[in-house]
Design a protein around this motif. Structure first.
Motif, mmCIF file in Angstrom:
data_model
loop_
_atom_site.group_PDB
_atom_site.id
_atom_site.type_symbol
_atom_site.label_atom_id
_atom_site.label_comp_id
_atom_site.label_asym_id
_atom_site.label_seq_id
_atom_site.Cartn_x
_atom_site.Cartn_y
_atom_site.Cartn_z
ATOM 1 N N MET A 149 3.500 22.104 -7.071
ATOM 2 C CA MET A 149 2.141 22.968 -6.647
ATOM 3 C C MET A 149 1.244 22.332 -7.535
ATOM 4 S SD MET A 149 3.506 24.292 -3.957
ATOM 5 C CE MET A 149 2.194 25.620 -3.379
ATOM 6 N N CYS A 150 1.184 22.224 -8.715
ATOM 7 C CA CYS A 150 0.226 22.039 -9.634
ATOM 8 C C CYS A 150 -0.226 20.596 -9.518
ATOM 9 C CB CYS A 150 0.680 21.938 -11.066
ATOM 10 S SG CYS A 150 -0.697 21.267 -12.298
ATOM 11 N N VAL A 151 0.844 19.772 -9.123
ATOM 12 C CA VAL A 151 0.302 18.172 -8.720
ATOM 13 C C VAL A 151 -0.717 18.015 -7.683
ATOM 14 C CG1 VAL A 151 2.265 17.967 -6.980
ATOM 15 C CG2 VAL A 151 1.508 15.809 -8.260
ATOM 16 N N HIS A 152 -0.633 19.170 -6.685
ATOM 17 C CA HIS A 152 -1.614 19.135 -5.467
ATOM 18 C C HIS A 152 -3.035 19.447 -6.227
ATOM 19 C CE1 HIS A 152 0.230 18.169 -1.723
ATOM 20 N NE2 HIS A 152 0.855 18.982 -1.914
ATOM 21 N N LEU B 4 -7.305 -0.289 -1.335
ATOM 22 C CA LEU B 4 -6.060 0.984 -1.945
ATOM 23 C C LEU B 4 -6.515 2.147 -0.907
ATOM 24 C CD1 LEU B 4 -6.729 0.584 -5.519
ATOM 25 C CD2 LEU B 4 -4.550 -0.256 -4.154
ATOM 26 N N PRO B 5 -5.419 2.949 -0.747
ATOM 27 C CA PRO B 5 -5.553 4.118 0.116
ATOM 28 C C PRO B 5 -6.144 5.252 -0.753
ATOM 29 C CG PRO B 5 -3.385 3.856 -0.454
ATOM 30 C CD PRO B 5 -3.993 2.516 -0.826
ATOM 31 N N VAL B 6 -6.701 6.314 -0.258
ATOM 32 C CA VAL B 6 -7.397 7.309 -0.959
ATOM 33 C C VAL B 6 -6.686 8.109 -2.069
ATOM 34 C CG1 VAL B 6 -6.789 9.041 0.743
ATOM 35 C CG2 VAL B 6 -8.891 9.127 -0.758
ATOM 36 N N ALA B 7 -5.222 8.116 -1.598
ATOM 37 C CA ALA B 7 -4.242 8.527 -2.347
ATOM 38 C C ALA B 7 -3.403 7.580 -2.907
ATOM 39 C CB ALA B 7 -3.367 9.703 -1.957
ATOM 40 N N ASP B 8 -3.758 6.488 -3.561
ATOM 41 C CA ASP B 8 -3.065 5.453 -4.131
ATOM 42 C C ASP B 8 -2.015 5.687 -5.298
ATOM 43 O OD1 ASP B 8 -2.610 2.534 -4.667
ATOM 44 O OD2 ASP B 8 -3.763 3.124 -6.555
ATOM 45 N N ILE B 9 -1.100 5.077 -5.152
ATOM 46 C CA ILE B 9 0.100 5.293 -6.121
ATOM 47 C C ILE B 9 -0.244 5.478 -7.479
ATOM 48 C CG2 ILE B 9 0.690 2.860 -6.112
ATOM 49 C CD1 ILE B 9 3.059 5.897 -6.548
ATOM 50 N N GLU B 10 -1.306 4.769 -7.994
ATOM 51 C CA GLU B 10 -1.716 5.012 -9.175
ATOM 52 C C GLU B 10 -2.369 6.540 -9.342
ATOM 53 O OE1 GLU B 10 -4.548 2.996 -12.808
ATOM 54 O OE2 GLU B 10 -4.639 2.473 -10.917
ATOM 55 N N GLU B 11 -2.954 6.819 -8.417
ATOM 56 C CA GLU B 11 -3.414 8.217 -8.482
ATOM 57 C C GLU B 11 -2.404 9.173 -8.295
ATOM 58 O OE1 GLU B 11 -6.605 8.924 -9.533
ATOM 59 O OE2 GLU B 11 -7.114 6.799 -9.361
ATOM 60 N N GLY B 12 -1.429 8.827 -7.435
ATOM 61 C CA GLY B 12 -0.381 9.779 -7.617
ATOM 62 C C GLY B 12 0.738 9.864 -8.612
ATOM 63 N N HIS B 13 0.733 8.782 -9.378
ATOM 64 C CA HIS B 13 1.431 8.601 -10.446
ATOM 65 C C HIS B 13 0.923 9.395 -11.924
ATOM 66 C CE1 HIS B 13 3.683 7.156 -14.107
ATOM 67 N NE2 HIS B 13 2.741 6.442 -14.379
ATOM 68 N N LYS C 57 0.844 -1.149 -0.187
ATOM 69 C CA LYS C 57 0.002 -0.015 -0.041
ATOM 70 C C LYS C 57 1.074 1.110 -0.115
ATOM 71 C CE LYS C 57 -3.145 -2.938 0.287
ATOM 72 N NZ LYS C 57 -3.710 -3.586 -0.926
ATOM 73 N N VAL C 58 0.689 2.115 -0.999
ATOM 74 C CA VAL C 58 1.198 3.388 -1.109
ATOM 75 C C VAL C 58 0.430 4.697 -0.835
ATOM 76 C CG1 VAL C 58 3.052 4.611 -2.380
ATOM 77 C CG2 VAL C 58 3.135 2.214 -2.584
ATOM 78 N N GLN C 59 0.569 5.442 -0.012
ATOM 79 C CA GLN C 59 -0.358 6.457 0.233
ATOM 80 C C GLN C 59 0.617 7.694 -0.165
ATOM 81 O OE1 GLN C 59 -3.558 7.479 0.458
ATOM 82 N NE2 GLN C 59 -3.765 7.846 2.628
ATOM 83 N N VAL C 60 0.155 8.575 -1.141
ATOM 84 C CA VAL C 60 1.061 9.648 -1.626
ATOM 85 C C VAL C 60 0.663 10.811 -0.991
ATOM 86 C CG1 VAL C 60 1.439 11.029 -3.835
ATOM 87 C CG2 VAL C 60 1.227 8.542 -3.926
ATOM 88 N N GLY C 61 1.565 11.656 -0.609
ATOM 89 C CA GLY C 61 1.222 12.907 0.143
ATOM 90 C C GLY C 61 0.385 14.103 -0.621
ATOM 91 N N THR C 62 -0.496 13.673 -1.388
ATOM 92 C CA THR C 62 -1.461 14.513 -1.744
ATOM 93 C C THR C 62 -2.532 14.672 -1.103
ATOM 94 O OG1 THR C 62 -2.093 12.646 -3.270
ATOM 95 C CG2 THR C 62 -0.739 14.386 -4.340
ATOM 96 N N GLN C 63 -2.635 15.395 0.188
ATOM 97 C CA GLN C 63 -3.430 15.182 1.262
ATOM 98 C C GLN C 63 -4.580 15.955 0.999
ATOM 99 O OE1 GLN C 63 -0.705 16.656 1.412
ATOM 100 N NE2 GLN C 63 -0.358 17.804 3.273
ATOM 101 N N ARG C 64 -4.802 16.592 -0.019
ATOM 102 C CA ARG C 64 -6.091 17.375 -0.223
ATOM 103 C C ARG C 64 -7.298 16.502 -0.177
ATOM 104 N NH1 ARG C 64 -2.552 20.328 0.031
ATOM 105 N NH2 ARG C 64 -3.186 20.033 2.118
#
Length: 453
Positions: free
Chosen positions: A251-254, A392-401, A159-166
């Motif tokens: 910043m855009c990534v967020h 899957l976490p809410v900010a899963d690695i696929e979404e972060g990618h 499980k990978v949670q990406v730090g896009t915590q919005r």
């Protein structure tokens, strides 16, 4: 010292109307005692690395057993501060090389808070050692690094949670539920995103000897080795494309990730961008001070704009998104959201949640982003639930990618001066061999790029 780190149940009870137990469970959060034995490691003990691990300690009785940083001063400070906060009061084992840390400890969870050029190599090494991840954004410095991280996570079921915590921000969750999901915007066909912070470092410091407490060779790792001109900490490194992807990558990534989450968007069908260094031409910085990017979907354009000079278009929303529908407009930032109906209807405004009373220690933490702390706590709880319950976490690695790679592709489009179409199945830029070659940056000698293909 006062014991100020409440356990999971104290967190739920103290949240009150902010986030009830039923609301947590509705968001995929369940609670078990097994995480009390979770062994945690931190790679990158700077400002945000420490902030992330402090938020984790606040909501779970985990054990931070090891910390790694190439700056021995920061490393010692992090070890002391963590020992003061965690239940065991033990000082974690301290390392200058993350590879030795991973070899010495069987870690269940690793938090990565290093500069962007390190994310992929450390993430993959941590997962292959057996750990789940909390990985700061952006997940990678090039597109194929992100593909390699995603592939590794799926291969080892990590499980990978990406730090896009919005995605875990209380007032933005409310905006999704009360505005987006209820259809108050009507047909959505235009999105604007922006950042107008004057955050581009543009100094011209002289070359200097590397201090004894910093392993600059290891700090640089797979990136090009720039002549040393002062500590890279404090965001100096962010002003160089050697280590990141500029303001868009930072910043855009967020904001783009937030918009994709709100509107349930995946890969853009086409990406284009223009920009460059238009105003701030002095100094060493090589990241764009001005950029406009367009992420195209069917009957929807998501437009990003940043300037590190001048004034914001709307002073109340200097870093924000605006979603336009035919029935209304939704403005959102880290500080609030605002729904403005086109005709009759309620004008809705909701401010950020701080949780200062529930977590008074936040008020004494240097450099803490008080507006982001509640979101990070929820992000950590969501990750722990994903590990325990295999979702899957809410900010899963696929979404972060997707969010990261889209921003990288915008930079490549700006560099090549043409639109790009990325095919995530073939992992190429369609009909563009030159752009395809740029999907993978060269690594410095002795370091191996993780993408094999």
């Amino acid at each position: 010292m006062t014991d100020f780190h409440p356990n999971r149940r104290t967190f739920i009870q103290g949240a009150g109307t902010v986030l009830t137990l039923s609301a947590l469970q509705a968001n995929g959060l369940t609670f078990a005692d097994t995480r009390n034995n979770m062994r945690v490691g931190l790679i990158g003990a700077g400002w945000y690395g420490k902030s992330d691990v402090f938020r984790l300690i606040q909501v779970s009785d985990i054990h931070v057993v090891a910390v790694c940083d190439v700056d021995s001063n920061r490393l010692a400070e992090a070890g002391r501060l963590i020992s003061e906060r965690q239940v065991s009061r033990k000082v974690p084992a301290l390392y200058g090389d993350y590879r030795k840390m991973l070899a010495d400890h069987k870690l269940d969870l690793v938090l990565i808070g290093t500069p962007d050029h390190w994310h992929a190599r450390q993430a993959i090494d941590a997962m292959t050692s057996g750990a789940h991840l909390y990985l700061q954004k952006p997940v990678s410095i090039d597109v194929l690094e992100g593909e390699a991280i995603l592939s590794t996570a799926r291969k080892y079921n990590k499980k990978v949670q990406v730090g896009t915590q919005r995605r875990s921000t209380p007032h933005l969750i409310d905006a999704k539920e009360q505005v987006i999901d209820k259809g108050l915007l009507g047909k959505i066909s235009h999105v604007e995103m922006c950042c107008y912070y004057h955050m581009r470092k543009n100094g011209n410091p002289p070359l200097a000897p590397v201090p004894d407490f910093l392993d600059y060779e290891m700090w640089t790792g797979p990136a090009p080795l720039r002549p040393y001109d002062g500590l890279p900490h404090g965001s100096w490194w962010r002003t160089f494309m050697e280590y990141g992807n500029g303001i868009t990558g930072d910043m855009c990534v967020h904001m783009f990730d937030t918009v994709r989450w709100l509107l349930q968007l995946k890969w853009p069908r086409r990406i284009s961008a223009t920009g460059g260094i238009y105003v701030q031409k002095g100094g060493k910085s090589n990241i764009a001070d001005t950029q406009t990017a367009i992420f195209e979907y069917d009957e929807l354009n998501c437009i990003w704009q940043h300037r590190t000079w001048g004034t914001p278009a709307d002073p109340e929303y200097p870093w924000a998104f605006i979603i336009y529908g035919d029935k209304g407009t939704l403005k959102g930032s880290t500080m609030k959201y605002e729904f403005i109906p086109t005709g009759k209807g309620d004008h809705i405004v909701k401010d950020v949640v701080y949780e200062k009373e529930e977590y008074p220690a936040d008020l004494n933490e240097p450099r803490i982003e008080l507006n982001a702390a509640p979101a990070t706590r929820r992000h950590m709880l969501n990750l722990l639930s994903a590990i325990e319950n295999d979702h899957l976490p809410v900010a899963d690695i696929e979404e972060g990618h997707i969010s990261t790679a889209s921003c990288i592709l915008a930079n490549l489009s700006m560099q090549l001066n043409r639109p790009l179409i990325y095919d995530p199945q073939q992992k190429i830029c369609v009909n563009d061999p030159e752009a395809t070659k740029l999907l993978r940056r060269p690594y410095r000698k002795s370091w191996q790029h993780p993408y094999i293909g």
